[in-house]
Motif scaffolding. Structure first.
Motif, PDB file in Angstrom:
ATOM      1  N   ASP A 115       0.829  -1.208   0.000  1.00  0.00           N
ATOM      2  CA  ASP A 115       0.000   0.000   0.000  1.00  0.00           C
ATOM      3  C   ASP A 115       0.863   1.257   0.000  1.00  0.00           C
ATOM      4  N   ASN A 134      -8.671  -2.888  -7.358  1.00  0.00           N
ATOM      5  CA  ASN A 134      -9.583  -2.501  -6.273  1.00  0.00           C
ATOM      6  C   ASN A 134     -11.039  -2.674  -6.697  1.00  0.00           C
ATOM      7  N   TRP A 135     -11.350  -2.272  -7.933  1.00  0.00           N
ATOM      8  CA  TRP A 135     -12.724  -2.400  -8.428  1.00  0.00           C
ATOM      9  C   TRP A 135     -13.132  -3.863  -8.536  1.00  0.00           C
ATOM     10  N   ARG A 165     -12.044  -6.362  -6.762  1.00  0.00           N
ATOM     11  CA  ARG A 165     -12.289  -6.912  -5.424  1.00  0.00           C
ATOM     12  C   ARG A 165     -13.655  -6.485  -4.894  1.00  0.00           C
ATOM     13  N   GLU A 166     -14.055  -5.270  -5.204  1.00  0.00           N
ATOM     14  CA  GLU A 166     -15.401  -4.835  -4.819  1.00  0.00           C
ATOM     15  C   GLU A 166     -16.469  -5.594  -5.605  1.00  0.00           C
ATOM     16  N   GLU A 202      -8.584 -10.437 -11.465  1.00  0.00           N
ATOM     17  CA  GLU A 202      -7.625  -9.829 -10.544  1.00  0.00           C
ATOM     18  C   GLU A 202      -6.203 -10.271 -10.877  1.00  0.00           C
TER      19      GLU A 202
END
Length: 287
Positions: free
Chosen positions: A179, A235-236, A238-239, A255
């Motif tokens: 991160d 990130n999208w 995973r959502e 992913e």
């Protein structure tokens, strides 16, 4: 250098504001290319305002907030569109998917949300007021008497921006936290764009020497953009895993694609910055 710098900067800002104004009607028609062009013009203006404080008028706080709002809104529309095209490209590969219809519906919603935001932005009076307010201060205001005297020449201003980029790169290379590295590379992407656009704005003051800074900056910007897009896509995805009916296997494969793209972009970026680093402006531009 100060007087010539002001002349170049004034012309550059006026051109970018005209470009931004010209794109608003097309944005209202939800043209994704117009969104990109407007966002780019605004990014260039903000880079110049940041790098050359004192050489250009300062926007009042209210105007800065409005410009920030427009930049953020354009970014949201553009990012959704780019993400949709990125995922659509993955879906159009020869690989089979377990529940492709749900994935395509999610992509279509991304595109629709991008178009809705763009249409609203282009037609809102607030967008036009924001551009007019910026023009009133940056272009139409009484001239140089209101400017502060330059505190450094152009190369020194650019040197400061270059040092910010080096700081972001050092933060990224010194961390084992994913991160933290992603955040540092995202900041480096913003730093290198600001440096590139700030040099472009005054390139005529440095003749051919400006290309020595601009060309490697363009290459790094492209690779950092690819890395950032892969992070956003991951990130999208995973959502998306929380959407009812979406197949877990599809999510994992999507992913994995973005992880590979991110790692490839990072590897290319590190090779590029080792072989073709952006030279320090103080050294490259002051011959």
């Amino acid at each position: 250098m100060g007087s010539k710098g002001r002349t170049l900067l004034a012309a550059y800002i006026a051109f970018q504001l005209t470009e931004l104004e010209g794109q608003l009607p097309l944005i209202g028609a939800a043209d994704p290319e117009a969104v990109h062009n407007a966002r780019l013009a605004l990014r260039r203006i903000r880079s110049v305002l940041s790098c050359y404080r004192g050489l250009v008028p300062k926007l009042p706080r209210s105007a800065r907030e409005e410009v920030g709002w427009l930049a953020t809104s354009l970014g949201e529309s553009r990012d959704a569109y780019v993400l949709a095209q990125r995922i659509r490209l993955s879906l159009d590969t020869k690989d089979s998917w377990n529940a492709p219809e749900l994935l395509r519906l999610a992509v279509e919603e991304l595109e629709s949300s991008s178009a809705r935001l763009a249409s609203a932005l282009g037609r809102r009076k607030r967008s036009r007021r924001t551009v007019r307010a910026a023009r009133a201060v940056l272009v139409d205001a009484p001239d140089a008497k209101e400017y502060k005297p330059p505190t450094a020449d152009l190369a020194e201003r650019l040197q400061v921006q270059w040092e910010r980029l080096q700081h972001s790169l050092a933060e990224e290379s010194g961390s084992d936290d994913l991160d933290v590295r992603n955040a540092a590379l995202h900041q480096a992407r913003k730093d290198v764009k600001c440096l590139r656009y700030s040099v472009e704005a005054v390139a005529d003051a440095f003749s051919h020497h400006a290309a020595g800074v601009i060309q490697p900056a363009i290459g790094l910007q492209r690779l950092l953009g690819e890395q950032h897009d892969a992070v956003v896509a991951g990130n999208w995805i995973r959502e998306l895993a929380n959407t009812p009916g979406v197949d877990a296997g599809d999510v994992q494969r999507l992913e994995a694609l973005e992880v590979r793209r991110r790692l490839n972009a990072e590897e290319e970026f590190r090779m590029a910055i080792a072989e073709y680093p952006v030279p320090a402006p103080r050294r490259a531009l002051t011959f």
